[in-house]
Design an enzyme around this catalytic site. Structure first.
Site: not given
Length: 501
Positions: A150, A180, A184, A218, A237, A242, A342
């Site tokens: 991505k 990814h 998980k 994050e 993003d 995700h 973030k």
């Protein structure tokens, strides 16, 4: 575990961060686990000229840096025999002809080839076009697969344009769009939790669930990725990719089987039934913010506008939250809240499912506080866990209640923990699409967020800010439908109370 056929894994961008930090260490771990196919070759491609010995020395340095205590010399001796290097300088069209000769005529290279695009998204079409023009994507002597990271496109139109360019040389089964996050272990456990247990499936619907929250926070800033992030932002993003995948896994119907196409069919059905957000309704369904200076772990950190490479008047969002509704029989009327940011208070990813209150509050006369709902929470990172909150009686003479947490830890002592890339690399080599995205999944995810992106692109005069180290900007409460709904910040009973604003 199945025994895989030998293959050639070619990594474009082998000297980049993704390859050095994730792919090469993941392949080494697979070597340690003794699951890589015999005679498999890892062919690394980079812009610079290097000898094989020079590249093997770099690979050894990568492994030692990643696993200072887990470096095993004997394993590396076997691992290094797989590595080869091929230079693909910019503008050197002949490098692809040399590559074709190498892969087609050298018997040391297995004919099944996986091309991994560990490069900037803008380079995907260029490399794939070069491979296609010399015939390296034709499946004559063996399978040819392409793994793409991505982001897949910048918006709906660019995603469709990119897909059209890929279809010039590839068919859909050859394309592996990697996410990814979906690889998980805990994300996969959402499927196990739902479909291997009868306990909750009767409750998994609009009659019992009040709302669902999916959070990825994050405490890191943009670091050295400002050039990418300025063109992306939090919505593209994280949420479009995700978090939409997590929503699909939580909300999908039981598939016919766990075969890749059955799984992906059910996820697409969910994405198709998300209620479209008109541009006039964006402010009622989405909220954005940008981190200002603040404190993380007791240390002062700069705001987004002070980061290197960020425009002084940037309105790129570093925080995004949105509310969506799934208009189908199971979920009609149940809001799904997605948020990411973030420089927030914690590094955490979790799915929080809040249940409705009982239809009759029999304990209202004895309780000194509002009733507390039941929650089911799946921690994804860093807490890999399942928790359930219920009410129990406090010991004593009075009929008082308190919330307790039933905690389940998936991993038993001594069980190996693997990075998402390790499993996904094996799946790509095997040709298993289960955890990879089909284009219609990508397309429908873009359809959900596209109206929001268009409105935010036009509103460049103002963006809400939040202090680094906080839980995001003020005002996000407006996304909730009722006063008793709130962002859940913690997996623990203490700390799961109302947010400060």
């Amino acid at each position: 575990m199945k025994t895989l056929a030998p293959c050639t894994l070619m990594i474009f961008g082998a000297n980049g961060n993704l390859s050095r930090l994730k792919l090469i260490p993941a392949l080494f771990r697979l070597e340690q686990a003794n699951v890589l196919p015999e005679k498999m070759v890892i062919l690394s491609a980079g812009l610079e000229e290097r000898s094989r010995d020079e590249w093997v020395g770099e690979v050894e340095g990568i492994i030692k840096a990643k696993y200072p205590k887990g470096y095993d010399k004997a394993t590396f001796e076997k691992f290094k025999t797989r590595h080869q290097y091929h230079a693909t300088p910019i503008g050197d069209a002949e490098s692809y002809n040399r590559l074709k000769v190498l892969l087609d005529e050298d018997a040391n290279y297995p004919t099944d080839v996986v091309f991994y695009m560990a490069v900037r998204p803008s380079e995907f079409p260029v490399i794939i076009d070069a491979l296609g023009n010399v015939g390296l994507l034709k499946q004559t002597a063996g399978t040819r697969r392409v793994v793409i990271e991505k982001p897949f496109g910048y918006d709906l139109l660019s995603a469709q344009s990119l897909q059209k360019s890929l279809y010039k040389h590839l068919n859909e089964p050859q394309i592996f769009r990697i996410d990814h996050y979906v690889g998980k272990g805990t994300v996969q456990n959402v499927m196990v939790f739902r479909f291997a247990n009868m306990l909750l499936e009767p409750l998994w619907n609009r009659h019992y669930i009040d709302h669902v929250q999916i959070t990825h926070s994050e405490n890191l800033g943009v670091g050295g990725r400002a050039d990418y992030y300025e063109g992306s932002g939090a919505l593209r993003d994280m949420i479009q990719s995700h978090l939409m995948q997590l929503l699909a896994l939580v909300a999908m119907e039981p598939p016919v089987s766990l075969a890749a196409e059955h799984l992906r069919d059910e996820k697409v059905k969910v994405l198709k039934t998300i209620r479209p957000i008109s541009q006039s309704a964006v402010h009622a369904h989405a909220f954005r913010g940008q981190y200002a200076s603040g404190t993380i772990d007791g240390k002062p950190v700069p705001g987004y506008l002070e980061e290197t490479g960020v425009a002084s008047d940037s309105t790129t969002e570093t925080y995004a939250a949105m509310k969506v509704f799934i208009d189908n029989w199971r979920w009609s009327g149940v809001p799904f809240y997605l948020r990411t940011g973030k420089r927030m208070a914690e590094n955490a990813s979790a799915i929080m499912i809040r249940f409705k209150n009982p239809p009759q509050d029999l304990l209202r006369a004895t309780r000194h506080e509002p009733p507390r709902p039941n929650w089911i929470m799946l921690g994804i990172q860093p807490d890999d866990c399942l928790k359930m909150e219920i009410q129990v009686k406090i010991p004593g003479l009075e009929l008082q209640t308190r919330t307790i947490s039933l905690d389940a830890t998936y991993r038993k002592e001594g069980e190996d923990e693997y990075d998402a890339y390790e499993g996904l690399l094996l799946d790509a080599m095997e040709g298993d699409h289960s955890l990879f995205l089909r284009f219609d999944e990508v397309e429908w995810s873009w359809r959900v967020v596209d109206p929001i992106l268009k409105v935010w692109a036009m509103e460049r005069d103002f963006i809400n800010t939040y202090s680094a180290g906080s839980w995001g900007p003020r005002g996000t409460y407006r996304l909730f439908d009722r006063e008793d709904q709130f962002w859940r910040h913690s997996l623990n009973v203490k700390g799961g109370d109302l947010e400060a604003y």
